[in-house]
Design a protein around this motif. Structure first.
Motif, PDB file in Angstrom:
ATOM      1  N   TYR A 389       0.830  -1.199   0.000  1.00 26.94           N
ATOM      2  CA  TYR A 389       0.000   0.000   0.000  1.00 26.94           C
ATOM      3  C   TYR A 389       0.869   1.257   0.000  1.00 26.94           C
ATOM      4  N   ASP A 390       1.933   1.245   0.768  1.00 28.79           N
ATOM      5  CA  ASP A 390       2.825   2.397   0.827  1.00 28.79           C
ATOM      6  C   ASP A 390       3.447   2.673  -0.538  1.00 28.79           C
ATOM      7  N   THR A 391       3.754   1.617  -1.269  1.00 32.25           N
ATOM      8  CA  THR A 391       4.269   1.786  -2.632  1.00 32.25           C
ATOM      9  C   THR A 391       3.246   2.505  -3.502  1.00 32.25           C
ATOM     10  N   VAL A 392       1.991   2.126  -3.374  1.00 34.00           N
ATOM     11  CA  VAL A 392       0.928   2.772  -4.145  1.00 34.00           C
ATOM     12  C   VAL A 392       0.839   4.260  -3.811  1.00 34.00           C
ATOM     13  N   TYR A 393       0.854   4.581  -2.528  1.00 40.92           N
ATOM     14  CA  TYR A 393       0.726   5.983  -2.128  1.00 40.92           C
ATOM     15  C   TYR A 393       1.877   6.815  -2.679  1.00 40.92           C
ATOM     16  N   ARG A 394       3.070   6.257  -2.689  1.00 38.82           N
ATOM     17  CA  ARG A 394       4.223   6.995  -3.211  1.00 38.82           C
ATOM     18  C   ARG A 394       4.094   7.215  -4.718  1.00 38.82           C
ATOM     19  N   ILE A 395       3.669   6.191  -5.438  1.00 40.69           N
ATOM     20  CA  ILE A 395       3.521   6.329  -6.887  1.00 40.69           C
ATOM     21  C   ILE A 395       2.455   7.363  -7.203  1.00 40.69           C
ATOM     22  N   ARG A 396       1.336   7.300  -6.498  1.00 39.74           N
ATOM     23  CA  ARG A 396       0.260   8.255  -6.748  1.00 39.74           C
ATOM     24  C   ARG A 396       0.670   9.672  -6.370  1.00 39.74           C
ATOM     25  N   TRP A 405      16.932  -0.187  -2.094  1.00 41.32           N
ATOM     26  CA  TRP A 405      17.499  -0.915  -0.953  1.00 41.32           C
ATOM     27  C   TRP A 405      16.403  -1.505  -0.083  1.00 41.32           C
ATOM     28  N   LEU A 406      15.265  -0.815   0.002  1.00 43.98           N
ATOM     29  CA  LEU A 406      14.175  -1.325   0.823  1.00 43.98           C
ATOM     30  C   LEU A 406      13.604  -2.608   0.217  1.00 43.98           C
ATOM     31  N   VAL A 407      13.388  -2.595  -1.090  1.00 44.18           N
ATOM     32  CA  VAL A 407      12.851  -3.779  -1.762  1.00 44.18           C
ATOM     33  C   VAL A 407      13.822  -4.953  -1.622  1.00 44.18           C
ATOM     34  N   ARG A 408      15.129  -4.664  -1.765  1.00 41.09           N
ATOM     35  CA  ARG A 408      16.123  -5.733  -1.609  1.00 41.09           C
ATOM     36  C   ARG A 408      16.154  -6.260  -0.173  1.00 41.09           C
ATOM     37  N   ALA A 446       7.923  -5.584   9.217  1.00 41.18           N
ATOM     38  CA  ALA A 446       7.171  -4.453   9.759  1.00 41.18           C
ATOM     39  C   ALA A 446       8.103  -3.336  10.200  1.00 41.18           C
ATOM     40  N   LEU A 447       9.172  -3.674  10.903  1.00 39.50           N
ATOM     41  CA  LEU A 447      10.090  -2.642  11.379  1.00 39.50           C
ATOM     42  C   LEU A 447      10.753  -1.904  10.229  1.00 39.50           C
ATOM     43  N   VAL A 448      11.228  -2.655   9.237  1.00 34.42           N
ATOM     44  CA  VAL A 448      11.948  -2.026   8.126  1.00 34.42           C
ATOM     45  C   VAL A 448      11.034  -1.108   7.332  1.00 34.42           C
ATOM     46  N   VAL A 449       9.862  -1.609   6.939  1.00 35.45           N
ATOM     47  CA  VAL A 449       8.997  -0.806   6.068  1.00 35.45           C
ATOM     48  C   VAL A 449       8.351   0.346   6.837  1.00 35.45           C
ATOM     49  N   LEU A 450       8.013   0.144   8.118  1.00 36.08           N
ATOM     50  CA  LEU A 450       7.399   1.222   8.885  1.00 36.08           C
ATOM     51  C   LEU A 450       8.380   2.362   9.128  1.00 36.08           C
ATOM     52  N   VAL A 451       9.606   2.032   9.514  1.00 38.01           N
ATOM     53  CA  VAL A 451      10.598   3.079   9.773  1.00 38.01           C
ATOM     54  C   VAL A 451      10.867   3.884   8.518  1.00 38.01           C
ATOM     55  N   GLU A 452      11.062   3.212   7.387  1.00 44.62           N
ATOM     56  CA  GLU A 452      11.323   3.923   6.138  1.00 44.62           C
ATOM     57  C   GLU A 452      10.108   4.716   5.683  1.00 44.62           C
ATOM     58  N   SER A 453       8.920   4.144   5.850  1.00 39.56           N
ATOM     59  CA  SER A 453       7.706   4.838   5.433  1.00 39.56           C
ATOM     60  C   SER A 453       7.482   6.107   6.252  1.00 39.56           C
ATOM     61  N   ILE A 454       7.618   5.995   7.568  1.00 35.62           N
ATOM     62  CA  ILE A 454       7.427   7.167   8.425  1.00 35.62           C
ATOM     63  C   ILE A 454       8.473   8.235   8.104  1.00 35.62           C
ATOM     64  N   ARG A 455       9.723   7.816   7.916  1.00 36.32           N
ATOM     65  CA  ARG A 455      10.772   8.778   7.567  1.00 36.32           C
ATOM     66  C   ARG A 455      10.433   9.513   6.278  1.00 36.32           C
ATOM     67  N   PHE A 456       9.950   8.775   5.288  1.00 31.61           N
ATOM     68  CA  PHE A 456       9.657   9.377   3.988  1.00 31.61           C
ATOM     69  C   PHE A 456       8.513  10.375   4.079  1.00 31.61           C
ATOM     70  N   TRP A 457       7.393   9.963   4.674  1.00 29.36           N
ATOM     71  CA  TRP A 457       6.210  10.825   4.662  1.00 29.36           C
ATOM     72  C   TRP A 457       6.362  12.027   5.582  1.00 29.36           C
ATOM     73  N   VAL A 458       7.164  11.902   6.622  1.00 35.17           N
ATOM     74  CA  VAL A 458       7.373  13.037   7.513  1.00 35.17           C
ATOM     75  C   VAL A 458       8.281  14.085   6.863  1.00 35.17           C
ATOM     76  N   SER A 459       9.249  13.625   6.065  1.00 36.19           N
ATOM     77  CA  SER A 459      10.281  14.543   5.561  1.00 36.19           C
ATOM     78  C   SER A 459      10.140  14.927   4.100  1.00 36.19           C
ATOM     79  N   SER A 460       9.399  14.157   3.303  1.00 34.20           N
ATOM     80  CA  SER A 460       9.443  14.382   1.855  1.00 34.20           C
ATOM     81  C   SER A 460       8.573  15.540   1.387  1.00 34.20           C
ATOM     82  N   GLY A 461       7.431  15.766   2.048  1.00 34.01           N
ATOM     83  CA  GLY A 461       6.505  16.775   1.568  1.00 34.01           C
ATOM     84  C   GLY A 461       5.739  16.353   0.336  1.00 34.01           C
TER      85      GLY A 461
END
Length: 472
Positions: A389-396, A405-408, A446-461
């Motif tokens: 789902y997070d991948t979808v939100y980023r693409i949209r 690196w996350l996918v790997r 869960a830890l890997v994707v949540l940490v990266e997802s939160i970092r992205f959405w908080v900082s990317s704008g």
């Protein structure tokens, strides 16, 4: 230049005093508050939301705005209410089920209110859109888990049904996402079935029927809430699975027909979006680099997925044949993405991959006959589904897929599928260890994707788009 639809608003460029006086009178006659309140509600929404929630939720949004509440606070309140509802369902008592149904409806009203509050008070934010989209999945899946726990208290194990409902819902959403990404910027994007759809919409009442039968979030949550209050968790899950399966077949069949009848040329951006949604890991990418063009890739993908799921279902738990099927699946899933996904039906590949991964986890956990394996599998699929789902939100949002690196790190769909099958084969005689292995996978993902997802959405704008903000 852009000319917006004014609706009941007024805009004019008067050329003399009389015209200026008329324009001012027309502007004064507009009830700005009524326009703001009416505009807070989505123009296109489901039947239940439009007629059973929005008529009063807009006033709740205005009440919140006048007291300084923010949309994010209302979104958080909706999540907390749903979690309390899940806790009530987990009691396994009739009173708990009734309370859970009522609280789930309250949670949905708040879920509608947060967006209306954002539109009414013009408090838009990236974080708010992301929280709204993410919390919807968390609320629904937490409630499924609550129902499964409540049923277990009464001696009824429905974890397989809960996981099956999650798998079906996620795969259905991936169908929506893939089709839209494949076709939203396609050229010569016309189809006789699209014209038929437009003629049906012109009738009027067919619009609401077509929106209801796909069981969107409003109708779905209303059904879950009512059935939870008056029936059992098993009935809730069966109704959910049957209803969502019908909606998925309806929408998928229509989209397949459109894809086969339209003469559309897909762009490189659409092909890249489908490749990102495929979530191919290092194993598939290695196969793709060593593979030539695959002319019948969709057929090969269907064969690979079907063979994997069939062997997992038919062969004994931990069978070497299932391991062979998983290895074959890795090879096939890599070969079918070797070329850009610009075929008429290539948008079906991501949902096929989701069905293969989630279905394999579900079947193997169910067949392990070990206490705790299905709840652990539920947690694993929930963590992986969040990543998708997070991948979808980023693409949209126009920011592209998550970093490579996350996918790997999380292995890609084929790597996780192969790992689960290997764990089942290696730990076939140690069922408790298989449960621990699934739990460990769930925690790591869960830890890997949540940490990266939160970092992205908080900082990317980056802008976030709700996954169920439009009719499927």
């Amino acid at each position: 230049m852009h000319r917006p639809q004014l609706g009941t608003l007024v805009a004019a460029v008067p050329t003399d005093a009389e015209a200026r006086h008329e324009a001012r009178a027309a502007v004064t006659a507009v009830d700005d508050e009524a326009v703001r309140l009416r505009s807070a509600v989505k123009a296109h929404d489901g039947f239940f939301t439009t007629f059973c929630v929005s008529p009063y939720s807009r006033y709740i949004a205005r009440w919140c705005a006048r007291r300084g509440l923010t949309p994010n606070q209302v979104t958080t309140a909706s999540l907390l209410t749903a979690l309390i509802a899940a806790g009530c369902a987990a009691t396994g008592e009739r009173g708990g089920y009734v309370a859970a149904g009522v609280l789930l409806l309250v949670s949905f009203v708040l879920d509608c209110t947060d967006g209306q509050l954002a539109r009414y008070s013009l408090q838009y934010s990236t974080m708010g859109a992301w929280l709204d989209a993410t919390f919807d999945r968390a609320k629904e899946y937490a409630f499924y888990a609550g129902l499964a726990l409540g049923a277990a208290r009464n001696g009824d194990d429905v974890w397989a049904l809960a996981l099956g409902a999650m798998v079906l819902m996620t795969c259905r959403h991936v169908v929506d996402f893939s089709f839209n990404e494949a076709n939203h910027d396609a050229t010569a994007n016309t189809s006789p079935t699209a014209a038929l759809s437009n003629r049906l919409d012109s009738v009027g009442w067919t619009v609401w029927v077509r929106r209801m039968i796909i069981l969107p979030i409003g109708e779905r949550w209303a059904m879950i809430a009512v059935l939870t209050a008056v029936t059992t968790p098993r009935i809730v899950f069966w109704a959910l699975i049957i209803g969502c399966a019908f909606g998925a077949c309806y929408t998928t069949a229509g989209r397949v027909l459109r894809s086969l009848t339209r003469k559309a040329k897909r762009t490189d951006r659409a092909a890249q979006a489908l490749a990102d949604l495929a979530d191919s890991g290092p194993l598939a990418q290695l196969v793709a680099h060593a593979t030539k063009r695959q002319p019948f890739r969709l057929a090969f993908a269907v064969i690979g997925v079907g063979f994997l799921l069939a062997t997992a279902l038919i062969e004994p738990f931990g069978s070497k044949i299932t391991v062979f099927a998983a290895v074959l699946y890795v090879v096939i899933s890599g070969s079918v993405v070797a070329e850009p996904l610009k075929g008429a039906l290539d948008w079906l590949l991501p949902p096929l991959f989701r069905a293969a991964e989630y279905g394999t986890v579900l079947i193997l956990a169910a067949r392990s006959d070990v206490n705790g394996a299905l709840p652990a599998a539920y947690g694993l699929v929930a963590a992986v589904a969040y990543h998708h789902y997070d991948t979808v939100y980023r693409i949209r949002g126009g920011t592209g897929a998550p970093p490579a690196w996350l996918v790997r790190t999380v292995g890609g769909h084929e790597g996780r599928t192969l790992l689960v099958v290997l764990l089942a084969a290696l730990l076939a005689d140690r069922g408790d260890d298989f449960t621990l292995a699934l739990t460990a996978m769930a925690v790591v993902v869960a830890l890997v994707v949540l940490v990266e997802s939160i970092r992205f959405w908080v900082s990317s704008g980056a802008p976030a788009v709700h996954d169920e903000g439009e009719t499927a």
